[in-house]
Design an enzyme around this catalytic site. Structure first.
Site: not given
Ligand code: GUN
Length: 283
Positions: A52, A96, A119
Site C-alpha cells: 500500500k 490493517q 476501506d
Molecule cells: N486485511 C485484509 N484485507 C484488508 C483490507 O482490505 N483492509 C484492511 N484494513 N485490512 C485488511
C-alpha cells in the site's frame, strides 16, 4: 483456454489515472494523504501495508505509517484514530486487519470518520453501498467489478455465485454485482452442495481462503472465474481458491493468483484516497 485477466495491467492503468489527478490537485496546493495503521507484526499484514505504501509513492499520495506494538490497547488505538480524524492534513485512514485479540475490530472500524474510511468498512459506508449511492467503494469488490468491466463483460441477467460471506469481500461483492443487474447467490461454509450451485454460474467469485475450493468439475464451460483468495502452499508459493491449471481449460476468463485481484484492491484504495481528498476539499 481462458483469457487470463491481467490484474497488474488493469491496476496499473487505474493507478496512472489516480496519479494524474493527484498531480493536478498538487498544482492547486492540495496534498492527498493516507494514514496506515498496523498493530503487531503479522507477516502477511506487513507485506500488504508495504504494498500500500509503495502504491502511495507511485501515485504521489503522501503516506504516514503508524506501526504499533502487539500489546497496544484498544484505548491507545482509538486515541490515535481520534487524533487522525481531527487532522485536516490526513484524508484517509486505514487500519490493517486482523487486529490483536485484545482489540475489538468493530469498535475500531466504527471510530474511523466515515469521510476518511478508505476501506469503506464503517457501518455508514456499508449502508451507502447497500442503497447504491456509495461515496467510498469497498476496495476488493470494486477491484473485481473494474476487472470484469475492463474485459467488456456485461453482468446484466448473469448468474453470479459469490463463495464467502465476509464483511470485507463476500457481502459487499454481492451488493456490487446486484447493482450491475446480475442474479446473485451467496454461498458459505454451511451451503449444501456447492458444486451444484457453481455449475449453474456464469460468473464465480471465490473468497474463501482455502486451496481447491473451486475445481474444474464445479465450473461450467465458458464461465468467468474470479479468485480473490491468497493462500500459501506447502512449498511456500502463493495460490488462490481455484484449481487454476485445470479450470483455465474450461473458463472464458480467469484471474491468476498472484497478479489478479490483489493489485486491484490496492489500486482502488488509491482511488478512494483520491476521492476522499477531493470530497474534503470541495472538489
Ligand atoms: N486485511 C485484509 N484485507 C484488508 C483490507 O482490505 N483492509 C484492511 N484494513 N485490512 C485488511
Amino acid at each position: 483456454m481462458a483469457n487470463i485477466i491481467d490484474g497488474k495491467l488493469i491496476s496499473q492503468n487505474l493507478k496512472d489515472r489516480v496519479k494524474a489527478e493527484v498531480a493536478e490537485l498538487k498544482k492547486d496546493g492540495i496534498e492527498s494523504c493516507l494514514a496506515v495503521i498496523i498493530v503487531g507484526s503479522d507477516p502477511a499484514s506487513r507485506v500488504y501495508v508495504n504494498n500500500k505504501k509503495k502504491a502511495c509513492e507511485y501515485t504521489g499520495i503522501k503516506s504516514l505509517e503508524y506501526a504499533l506494538p502487539q500489546e497496544t490497547t484498544q484505548q491507545e488505538l482509538l486515541e490515535l484514530i481520534e487524533k487522525l480524524n481531527g487532522d485536516d492534513s490526513v484524508n484517509g485512514i486505514l487500519c490493517q486487519l486482523p487486529l490483536p485479540k485484545q482489540i475489538d475490530e468493530q469498535a475500531v472500524i466504527n471510530a474511523i470518520s466515515p469521510k476518511k474510511d478508505v476501506d469503506a468498512f464503517h457501518p455508514s459506508n456499508v449502508g451507502h453501498i447497500m442503497i447504491g449511492d456509495h461515496v467510498m467503494l469497498p476496495c476488493t469488490p470494486a477491484g473485481v467489478i473494474e476487472m470484469i468491466d475492463s474485459c467488456g463483460i456485461d453482468l446484466t441477467s448473469k448468474n453470479c455465485v459469490v463463495i464467502g460471506r465476509s464483511n470485507i469481500v463476500g457481502k459487499p461483492m454481492a451488493m456490487l454485482l446486484l447493482q450491475k443487474n446480475a442474479t446473485v447467490t451467496v454461498c458459505h461454509s454451511k451451503t449444501k452442495d456447492l458444486a451444484e450451485i457453481t455449475r449453474r454460474a456464469d460468473v464465480i467469485v471465490s473468497a474463501v481462503g482455502k486451496i481447491n475450493t473451486v475445481t474444474a468439475d464445479m465450473v461450467k464451460d465458458w464461465a468467468v472465474v474470479i479468485d480473490v483468495a491468497i493462500n500459501r502452499k506447502d512449498d511456500g508459493k502463493l495460490c488462490g481458491d481455484v484449481d487454476f491449471e485445470k479450470v483455465k481449460e474450461k473458463a472464458s476468463f480467469i484471474t491468476p493468483v498472484p497478479g489478479g485481484v490483489g493489485p486491484m484492491t490496492i489500486a482502488v484504495l488509491m482511488k478512494n484516497t483520491l476521492n476522499a481528498t477531493k470530497n474534503q476539499n470541495g472538489r
